[in-house]
Design a protein around this motif. Structure first.
Motif, PDB file in Angstrom:
ATOM      1  N   ASN A 380       0.816  -1.225   0.000  1.00  0.00           N
ATOM      2  CA  ASN A 380       0.000   0.000   0.000  1.00  0.00           C
ATOM      3  C   ASN A 380       0.849   1.275   0.000  1.00  0.00           C
ATOM      4  O   ASN A 380       0.375   2.333  -0.403  1.00  0.00           O
ATOM      5  CB  ASN A 380      -0.941   0.013   1.199  1.00  0.00           C
ATOM      6  CG  ASN A 380      -2.120  -0.925   1.012  1.00  0.00           C
ATOM      7  OD1 ASN A 380      -2.525  -1.196  -0.123  1.00  0.00           O
ATOM      8  ND2 ASN A 380      -2.667  -1.444   2.095  1.00  0.00           N
ATOM      9  N   ARG A 384       0.567   3.359  -5.652  1.00  0.00           N
ATOM     10  CA  ARG A 384       0.203   4.414  -6.611  1.00  0.00           C
ATOM     11  C   ARG A 384       1.348   4.786  -7.547  1.00  0.00           C
ATOM     12  O   ARG A 384       1.123   5.456  -8.561  1.00  0.00           O
ATOM     13  CB  ARG A 384      -0.276   5.659  -5.870  1.00  0.00           C
ATOM     14  CG  ARG A 384      -1.593   5.467  -5.117  1.00  0.00           C
ATOM     15  CD  ARG A 384      -2.081   6.772  -4.507  1.00  0.00           C
ATOM     16  NE  ARG A 384      -3.306   6.598  -3.746  1.00  0.00           N
ATOM     17  CZ  ARG A 384      -4.533   6.565  -4.264  1.00  0.00           C
ATOM     18  NH1 ARG A 384      -4.688   6.697  -5.569  1.00  0.00           N
ATOM     19  NH2 ARG A 384      -5.588   6.397  -3.488  1.00  0.00           N
ATOM     20  N   ASN A 397      -4.783 -13.657  -2.714  1.00  0.00           N
ATOM     21  CA  ASN A 397      -5.162 -12.242  -2.576  1.00  0.00           C
ATOM     22  C   ASN A 397      -4.000 -11.372  -2.095  1.00  0.00           C
ATOM     23  O   ASN A 397      -4.167 -10.498  -1.241  1.00  0.00           O
ATOM     24  CB  ASN A 397      -6.354 -12.096  -1.630  1.00  0.00           C
ATOM     25  CG  ASN A 397      -7.607 -12.733  -2.197  1.00  0.00           C
ATOM     26  OD1 ASN A 397      -7.733 -12.904  -3.416  1.00  0.00           O
ATOM     27  ND2 ASN A 397      -8.536 -13.099  -1.334  1.00  0.00           N
ATOM     28  N   THR A 400      -5.032  -7.088  -4.088  1.00  0.00           N
ATOM     29  CA  THR A 400      -6.491  -7.047  -3.973  1.00  0.00           C
ATOM     30  C   THR A 400      -7.107  -6.067  -4.957  1.00  0.00           C
ATOM     31  O   THR A 400      -6.403  -5.263  -5.581  1.00  0.00           O
ATOM     32  CB  THR A 400      -6.904  -6.641  -2.559  1.00  0.00           C
ATOM     33  OG1 THR A 400      -6.453  -5.288  -2.307  1.00  0.00           O
ATOM     34  CG2 THR A 400      -6.293  -7.574  -1.515  1.00  0.00           C
ATOM     35  N   ARG A 401      -8.432  -6.114  -5.075  1.00  0.00           N
ATOM     36  CA  ARG A 401      -9.140  -5.196  -5.973  1.00  0.00           C
ATOM     37  C   ARG A 401      -8.921  -3.743  -5.556  1.00  0.00           C
ATOM     38  O   ARG A 401      -8.735  -2.858  -6.399  1.00  0.00           O
ATOM     39  CB  ARG A 401     -10.634  -5.536  -5.980  1.00  0.00           C
ATOM     40  CG  ARG A 401     -11.513  -4.527  -6.724  1.00  0.00           C
ATOM     41  CD  ARG A 401     -11.147  -4.400  -8.195  1.00  0.00           C
ATOM     42  NE  ARG A 401     -11.830  -3.278  -8.822  1.00  0.00           N
ATOM     43  CZ  ARG A 401     -13.039  -3.355  -9.380  1.00  0.00           C
ATOM     44  NH1 ARG A 401     -13.699  -4.503  -9.406  1.00  0.00           N
ATOM     45  NH2 ARG A 401     -13.587  -2.292  -9.945  1.00  0.00           N
ATOM     46  N   ASP A 402      -8.926  -3.478  -4.271  1.00  0.00           N
ATOM     47  CA  ASP A 402      -8.709  -2.110  -3.799  1.00  0.00           C
ATOM     48  C   ASP A 402      -7.349  -1.589  -4.250  1.00  0.00           C
ATOM     49  O   ASP A 402      -7.219  -0.429  -4.664  1.00  0.00           O
ATOM     50  CB  ASP A 402      -8.803  -2.073  -2.266  1.00  0.00           C
ATOM     51  CG  ASP A 402      -8.497  -0.696  -1.708  1.00  0.00           C
ATOM     52  OD1 ASP A 402      -9.274   0.243  -1.994  1.00  0.00           O
ATOM     53  OD2 ASP A 402      -7.473  -0.550  -0.994  1.00  0.00           O
ATOM     54  N   GLN A 403      -6.329  -2.437  -4.214  1.00  0.00           N
ATOM     55  CA  GLN A 403      -4.996  -2.025  -4.656  1.00  0.00           C
ATOM     56  C   GLN A 403      -4.931  -1.865  -6.166  1.00  0.00           C
ATOM     57  O   GLN A 403      -4.294  -0.936  -6.676  1.00  0.00           O
ATOM     58  CB  GLN A 403      -3.969  -3.045  -4.156  1.00  0.00           C
ATOM     59  CG  GLN A 403      -3.791  -3.008  -2.652  1.00  0.00           C
ATOM     60  CD  GLN A 403      -3.091  -4.241  -2.105  1.00  0.00           C
ATOM     61  OE1 GLN A 403      -3.182  -5.329  -2.688  1.00  0.00           O
ATOM     62  NE2 GLN A 403      -2.411  -4.094  -0.981  1.00  0.00           N
ATOM     63  N   ASP A 405      -7.387  -0.898  -7.974  1.00  0.00           N
ATOM     64  CA  ASP A 405      -8.099   0.348  -8.249  1.00  0.00           C
ATOM     65  C   ASP A 405      -7.174   1.553  -8.115  1.00  0.00           C
ATOM     66  O   ASP A 405      -7.373   2.571  -8.791  1.00  0.00           O
ATOM     67  CB  ASP A 405      -9.275   0.518  -7.280  1.00  0.00           C
ATOM     68  CG  ASP A 405     -10.450  -0.389  -7.622  1.00  0.00           C
ATOM     69  OD1 ASP A 405     -10.522  -0.851  -8.777  1.00  0.00           O
ATOM     70  OD2 ASP A 405     -11.289  -0.640  -6.735  1.00  0.00           O
ATOM     71  N   ARG A 406      -6.175   1.450  -7.255  1.00  0.00           N
ATOM     72  CA  ARG A 406      -5.301   2.597  -6.987  1.00  0.00           C
ATOM     73  C   ARG A 406      -4.030   2.609  -7.835  1.00  0.00           C
ATOM     74  O   ARG A 406      -3.234   3.536  -7.739  1.00  0.00           O
ATOM     75  CB  ARG A 406      -4.925   2.616  -5.498  1.00  0.00           C
ATOM     76  CG  ARG A 406      -6.104   3.010  -4.606  1.00  0.00           C
ATOM     77  CD  ARG A 406      -5.691   3.140  -3.150  1.00  0.00           C
ATOM     78  NE  ARG A 406      -5.485   1.825  -2.533  1.00  0.00           N
ATOM     79  CZ  ARG A 406      -4.559   1.576  -1.605  1.00  0.00           C
ATOM     80  NH1 ARG A 406      -3.742   2.520  -1.224  1.00  0.00           N
ATOM     81  NH2 ARG A 406      -4.456   0.373  -1.084  1.00  0.00           N
ATOM     82  N   SER A 427     -12.206 -10.470  -8.966  1.00  0.00           N
ATOM     83  CA  SER A 427     -12.837  -9.181  -8.643  1.00  0.00           C
ATOM     84  C   SER A 427     -12.822  -8.213  -9.822  1.00  0.00           C
ATOM     85  O   SER A 427     -13.518  -7.191  -9.806  1.00  0.00           O
ATOM     86  CB  SER A 427     -12.130  -8.537  -7.454  1.00  0.00           C
ATOM     87  OG  SER A 427     -10.811  -8.122  -7.809  1.00  0.00           O
ATOM     88  N   TRP A 447     -10.775   0.702 -16.632  1.00  0.00           N
ATOM     89  CA  TRP A 447     -11.687   1.291 -15.656  1.00  0.00           C
ATOM     90  C   TRP A 447     -12.591   2.327 -16.331  1.00  0.00           C
ATOM     91  O   TRP A 447     -12.291   2.789 -17.443  1.00  0.00           O
ATOM     92  CB  TRP A 447     -10.890   1.938 -14.539  1.00  0.00           C
ATOM     93  CG  TRP A 447     -10.562   1.018 -13.396  1.00  0.00           C
ATOM     94  CD1 TRP A 447     -11.076   1.056 -12.142  1.00  0.00           C
ATOM     95  CD2 TRP A 447      -9.648  -0.096 -13.398  1.00  0.00           C
ATOM     96  NE1 TRP A 447     -10.552   0.046 -11.361  1.00  0.00           N
ATOM     97  CE2 TRP A 447      -9.674  -0.691 -12.103  1.00  0.00           C
ATOM     98  CE3 TRP A 447      -8.833  -0.671 -14.358  1.00  0.00           C
ATOM     99  CZ2 TRP A 447      -8.914  -1.792 -11.763  1.00  0.00           C
ATOM    100  CZ3 TRP A 447      -8.071  -1.773 -14.016  1.00  0.00           C
ATOM    101  CH2 TRP A 447      -8.109  -2.333 -12.745  1.00  0.00           C
TER     102      TRP A 447
END
Length: 549
Positions: A380, A384, A397, A400-403, A405-406, A427, A447
């Motif tokens: 994390n 970015r 995992n 992850t999807r959250d990562q 996304d960023r 995901s 996206w």
């Protein structure tokens, strides 16, 4: 007026006329707006090319796109023009070596074809049996750099140490594993084979093995349903029951254990070569459900230190270069996991000038990464800014999807672990995201704002899905597997109980010694006095089992 003067004026007049015609032609093409639909005939191009060098062309070709301002992300229309439609099957792919696939039958599932080899046998299921000749050539090339395995074949084939062995195998089906399979057959074994990865099979090699009489059930680009169907066909043969298993990943062992418990109980030994598969075996053993002895080849020195480290050090770059053509100098890359695979990946990337970060859960591996000059971070912290993420942990995992996304636009995500669980690919299969197939094993995941992430091999093992691996290293692993099978099959009753064992150290050293002649390496021999001083046998083993190389 002399004839020469008349001729001179005539030539000047003719040259002036030709220059004027050429200027008209130049103006004609200068005025054209070049677009995708422009049609220029060869005759017109020929006329355009006759413009004299001394005659300047006053007008320039104007391009429609000259004044177009490019946005940060391509438009939807642009995306369609730059890549192939995602409607194409995500499993559409070609051999990781040269492809000889007949395009006329690409769309037909091998399960729907009736094929027989030259001997009239149809006990196989491959992409196209007609590719066997090309596959045989690839196997012959591999044999040249697998001299140790060939040497083992020649030494032992007279004794037939695997006579009576009925081996079912689930590995990557490549030219190198074909040399192993044919070695096992030469040592007396009957073999039935399937693939441990839906993308790594070389179709030509599978055809060559089938032509040679090995029952192979595999092709590149299998669906999940095909994958399990092939495993079942490999196991379930009327009048034929396996007594040995050679596995890579544990899927074959799991299938036999769950679906054919009676067959599983009669297995004399299991040889497993991957971290994932070994982990599954230890789980069975801990639960008291492992009813047969198993050999953990993955943690043998000759497999772990060479296949995992040196192989991945070369093949990580091969896979990334073939799929993306990326230049690594100055790129920021994060490698998740600093085991032997991670160490190999990091060394290769660092050598090309990449800025490499490492994520780790183990403080010992993390300290090793620090001492090797890599910064250890949490994912994390750098998600970015990094350009490439490579997973090699054997976990699930990890990304992850959250990562995802960023991550920034144009980032590359891939996996060097055996299983496809490390990246949360499931995901990404949602309505708001668009998938576009760029080339074989390369997908753009787009996206809603236009950001795209490049996903390789749909999160499966990169090097064998998207490229190949060094033959020499696979010779080491294959020799280790062959000796493990021979050991388990011929071991007297009681030597191995229902548990997981490491390959005997003496056998590890023997595998290494078989490969030293390739480098014209000469081992120093201990004197009797030196051997006595160290408390060793002059012929080995030279290290205790707890020694860390």
């Amino acid at each position: 007026m002399s004839d020469s003067a008349g001729d001179s004026k005539l030539e000047v007049k003719q040259a002036s006329k030709e220059a004027k015609e050429s200027e008209n032609v130049a103006e004609k093409y200068s005025a054209m707006t070049v677009s995708k639909n422009s049609d220029v005939t060869m005759g017109e191009l020929s006329a355009f090319n006759t413009v004299p060098a001394h005659k300047p062309v006053k007008k320039q070709i104007q391009f429609v796109e000259d004044k177009q301002e490019f946005s940060r992300f391509p438009t939807k229309t642009g995306r369609r023009s730059l890549s192939r439609s995602i409607s194409q099957s995500s499993t559409d792919s070609y051999s990781s070596a040269a492809s000889y696939t007949d395009s006329s039958d690409d769309e037909t599932s091998p399960r729907d074809k009736a094929q027989v080899n030259s001997k009239g046998s149809g006990d196989f299921c491959v992409k196209n049996i007609k590719q066997a000749e090309f596959g045989r050539r690839e196997i012959e090339i591999a044999e040249q750099d697998m001299s140790a395995l060939i040497s083992l074949r020649k030494r032992a084939q007279g004794e037939k140490p695997l006579a009576g062995a009925k081996i079912i195998g689930c590995t990557h089906i490549t030219a190198q594993t074909a040399v192993l399979i044919e070695t096992l057959a030469a040592l007396g074994a009957q073999c039935r084979w399937t693939a441990c990865n839906i993308y790594s099979t070389q179709n030509e090699v599978a055809a060559a093995l089938s032509e040679a009489g090995v029952a192979v059930f595999a092709w590149k680009g299998e669906s999940e349903d095909d994958f399990w169907w092939c495993i079942d066909r490999c196991v379930n043969m009327e009048g034929w029951q396996a007594n040995m298993i050679l596995d890579d990943g544990g899927d074959l062992t799991h299938w036999v254990y769950k679906k054919y418990p009676n067959v599983f109980k009669k297995i004399r030994g299991i040889v497993e070569e991957s971290v994932t598969g070994v982990h599954r075996l230890y789980q069975l053993s801990k639960a008291g459900k492992l009813s047969v002895p198993a050999m953990n080849v993955n943690d043998s020195v000759t497999k772990q230190k060479f296949d995992n480290l040196y192989c991945c050090r070369e093949s990580i770059l091969d896979g990334l270069k073939r799929t993306t053509d990326v230049m690594f100098g100055g790129k920021q890359v994060v490698v998740c996991g600093y085991g032997e695979v991670g160490k190999g990946c990091c060394a290769a990337l660092k050598a090309l000038g990449a800025i490499v970060y490492v994520t780790e859960i183990d403080p010992i591996c993390a300290l090793q990464a620090c001492m090797d000059g890599f910064r250890v971070v949490k994912l994390n912290e750098v998600i970015r800014q990094v350009d490439v993420i490579i997973t090699c942990t054997g976990n699930k995992n990890v990304v992850t999807r959250d990562q995802l996304d960023r991550m920034k636009n144009g980032s590359i995500v891939c996996n060097m672990g055996h299983s496809n669980t490390e990246i949360d690919v499931a995901s990404l299969r949602t309505p708001e995201l668009t998938w576009e197939r760029v080339r074989s094993q390369v997908d753009h995941v787009i996206w809603p704002d236009g950001k795209r992430v490049i996903l390789l091999a749909e999160g499966r093992l990169l090097n064998l899905s998207c490229s190949t691996v060094p033959t020499f290293v696979l010779s080491i692993t294959a020799t280790t597997q062959a000796l493990a099978l021979i050991e388990l099959y011929n071991a007297p009753e009681g030597r191995y109980k229902q548990d997981v064992y490491l390959l005997p150290k003496k056998m590890d050293e023997y595998v290494a010694s078989l490969h030293l002649p390739t480098f014209d390496a000469h081992l120093t021999e201990l004197s009797d006095e030196q051997a006595k001083y160290l408390g060793l046998n002059k012929n080995g083993p030279f290290k205790p089992n707890y020694y860390r190389y």
